[in-house]
Scaffold this active site. Structure first.
Site, mmCIF file in Angstrom:
data_model
loop_
_atom_site.group_PDB
_atom_site.id
_atom_site.type_symbol
_atom_site.label_atom_id
_atom_site.label_comp_id
_atom_site.label_asym_id
_atom_site.label_seq_id
_atom_site.Cartn_x
_atom_site.Cartn_y
_atom_site.Cartn_z
ATOM 1 N N ALA A 33 0.697 -1.125 -0.069
ATOM 2 C CA ALA A 33 0.064 -0.188 0.139
ATOM 3 C C ALA A 33 0.793 1.314 -0.102
ATOM 4 C CB ALA A 33 -0.894 0.099 1.123
ATOM 5 N N MET A 34 0.924 1.766 -1.295
ATOM 6 C CA MET A 34 1.734 3.058 -1.121
ATOM 7 C C MET A 34 0.884 4.061 -1.749
ATOM 8 S SD MET A 34 5.250 1.885 -3.144
ATOM 9 C CE MET A 34 4.771 0.737 -4.404
ATOM 10 N N GLU B 181 -1.907 6.853 -2.698
ATOM 11 C CA GLU B 181 -2.950 7.480 -1.914
ATOM 12 C C GLU B 181 -3.989 8.478 -2.847
ATOM 13 O OE1 GLU B 181 -0.392 7.693 2.411
ATOM 14 O OE2 GLU B 181 -1.429 9.480 1.499
ATOM 15 N N PHE C 257 -6.152 2.039 -4.946
ATOM 16 C CA PHE C 257 -5.597 1.365 -6.152
ATOM 17 C C PHE C 257 -4.789 0.399 -5.773
ATOM 18 C CE2 PHE C 257 -5.726 5.708 -8.379
ATOM 19 C CZ PHE C 257 -7.061 5.687 -8.609
ATOM 20 N N GLN D 251 13.434 -3.875 -9.808
ATOM 21 C CA GLN D 251 12.791 -5.255 -10.252
ATOM 22 C C GLN D 251 11.288 -5.092 -10.664
ATOM 23 O OE1 GLN D 251 14.341 -8.947 -8.037
ATOM 24 N NE2 GLN D 251 12.018 -9.340 -7.575
ATOM 25 N N GLU D 252 10.467 -4.562 -9.967
ATOM 26 C CA GLU D 252 8.931 -4.386 -10.438
ATOM 27 C C GLU D 252 8.683 -3.879 -11.580
ATOM 28 O OE1 GLU D 252 4.956 -2.095 -8.697
ATOM 29 O OE2 GLU D 252 6.876 -1.739 -7.716
ATOM 30 N N GLN E 173 -7.420 -4.321 -34.789
ATOM 31 C CA GLN E 173 -8.055 -3.691 -35.959
ATOM 32 C C GLN E 173 -8.253 -4.792 -37.095
ATOM 33 O OE1 GLN E 173 -8.848 -0.408 -36.294
ATOM 34 N NE2 GLN E 173 -9.302 -0.289 -38.498
ATOM 35 N N GLY F 45 -11.407 -6.537 -36.774
ATOM 36 C CA GLY F 45 -12.744 -5.562 -37.568
ATOM 37 C C GLY F 45 -13.684 -5.756 -36.347
ATOM 38 N N GLY G 135 5.380 3.159 -12.165
ATOM 39 C CA GLY G 135 5.703 4.070 -12.785
ATOM 40 C C GLY G 135 5.169 4.582 -14.107
#
Length: 376
Positions: A125-126, A128, A157, A238-239, A333, A336, A361
């Site tokens: 949880a980073m 906000e 998120f 790494q992420e 595309q 169709g 990021g």
């Protein structure tokens, strides 16, 4: 074409097992999970029993003590299957490494075995509501109360937010420094908000989290207090590299489903794949994919060797995810009107691809990092 990465027979045997797992335990059920907005917790336990969770964690903490190429295999087979709900790589390659790298012996023994077995599901949880890429501006507070911190704030998120029972949470102290604390399911004042509705990744639970006077023991601080921002920055490479690996394989999947379609679909008396425009675009995309795969493999190889790759990982993440987005759009595309129908996998691939250039990021942040490395 030969890969830069050197997979052994043992890696390939593991790949066969992982591929069968995703083909039997994930793909047939994915549509149902999209309807309910998450995967079942039992799937995590099945993955753990198959050795697909945290394979690089040492055996004494419940893992297999395998090299990182085993993690790469899981990432690739997950993307190859079209999986976008079971966020196994987030658990394995993004969050668990914080515990492995910064946890003390007691914390590793307490948390890692469950992460490897699937009994514990991880989230970080980073983000906000007012702080996305700018992590220094988080507001979730941790007030020192002697033997514990009192945590208050809100996160948004958060992937695995509904299912997770261990949440590594970025908190800010009164002196402005940031720490990482483990908030555990059941702690009083820890509440989950709604499962957020997204345009893609429909089977993946993404939530708001709330912390109202949550008592967090100081033994739940990962690493040294006040060093959280540095820890986050050290693990972001790494992420981003993990996302690049997934983007390459997801693009390859889109190519395969498109080639199958254009070799069968008839228009004006011939297969549409024989039209020069489509043929040339497929040739261009195939070439770009192979070039991108070679670069990503090279960066992965250097990462395994222990090199610091902040810029290279940013390049890999930026280019591969933008490629995935462009190629998926072009391939849709060719389908169709059928490409706009959700019963065709290309439609879901199109929706799922859009987030790739945003999380971990944005493309713009990646370009800032790359540009900064040039002295600009």
């Amino acid at each position: 074409m030969d890969r830069v990465l050197q997979f052994t027979e043992e890696h390939e045997a593991f790949r066969d097992m992982a591929r069968k797992f995703f083909e039997t335990e994930v793909t047939p059920h994915h549509h149902e999970w999209e309807k309910v907005g998450m995967v079942p917790k039992e799937l995590w336990k099945k993955a753990g029993a198959s050795g697909l969770l945290c394979p690089d964690v040492p055996e004494e903490y419940g893992g297999s003590g395998a090299d990182f190429l085993y993690n790469v295999v899981v990432i690739e087979e997950s993307s190859r299957s079209g999986n976008s709900g079971f966020f196994v790589s987030l658990h394995n390659d993004v969050i668990a490494p914080y515990i492995s790298a910064y946890g003390n012996e007691e914390q590793k023994k307490k948390w890692l075995p469950g992460c490897c077995s699937g009994e514990s599901i991880l989230a970080v949880a980073m983000t906000e509501p007012g702080a996305g890429s700018d992590l220094k501006n988080i507001r979730t507070s941790a007030v020192d109360k002697g033997d514990h911190y009192l945590v208050n704030g809100q996160k948004t998120f958060i992937s695995n937010g509904q299912l997770a029972n261990l949440v590594i949470t970025a908190v800010k102290h009164e002196n402005g420094t940031i720490s990482l604390v483990m908030i555990e399911e059941g702690m009083k004042g820890f509440e989950r908000g709604r499962n957020l509705e997204k345009i893609g990744l429909k089977a993946q639970d993404t939530s708001e989290l709330y912390f109202n006077d949550v008592v967090v023991p100081k033994e739940n601080v990962l690493g040294k207090g006040g060093q959280g921002f540095r820890y986050l920055m050290m693990k972001l490479a790494q992420e981003r590299l993990v996302l690049a690996i997934a983007a390459v394989e997801a693009t390859a999947l889109v190519h395969r489903m498109t080639l199958k379609y254009i070799k069968e679909r008839m228009a004006f008396g011939k297969k549409i794949g024989s039209f020069q425009h489509i043929k040339f675009q497929m040739a261009e995309m195939t070439t770009e994919l192979e070039m991108c795969r070679t670069f990503v493999d090279k960066v992965v190889s250097e990462h395994i060797a222990g090199k610091k790759l902040t810029v290279e990982a940013s390049m890999a993440k930026y280019y591969s995810t933008e490629m995935q987005k462009r190629h998926t759009d072009l391939c849709l595309q060719f389908f169709g009107g059928y490409g706009y129908m959700m019963e065709y996998p290309i439609a879901r691939a199109y929706l799922d691809a859009r987030i790739q250039t945003i999380y971990a990021g944005t493309t713009e942040i990646m370009k800032e990092i790359i540009g900064g490395s040039l002295g600009l």
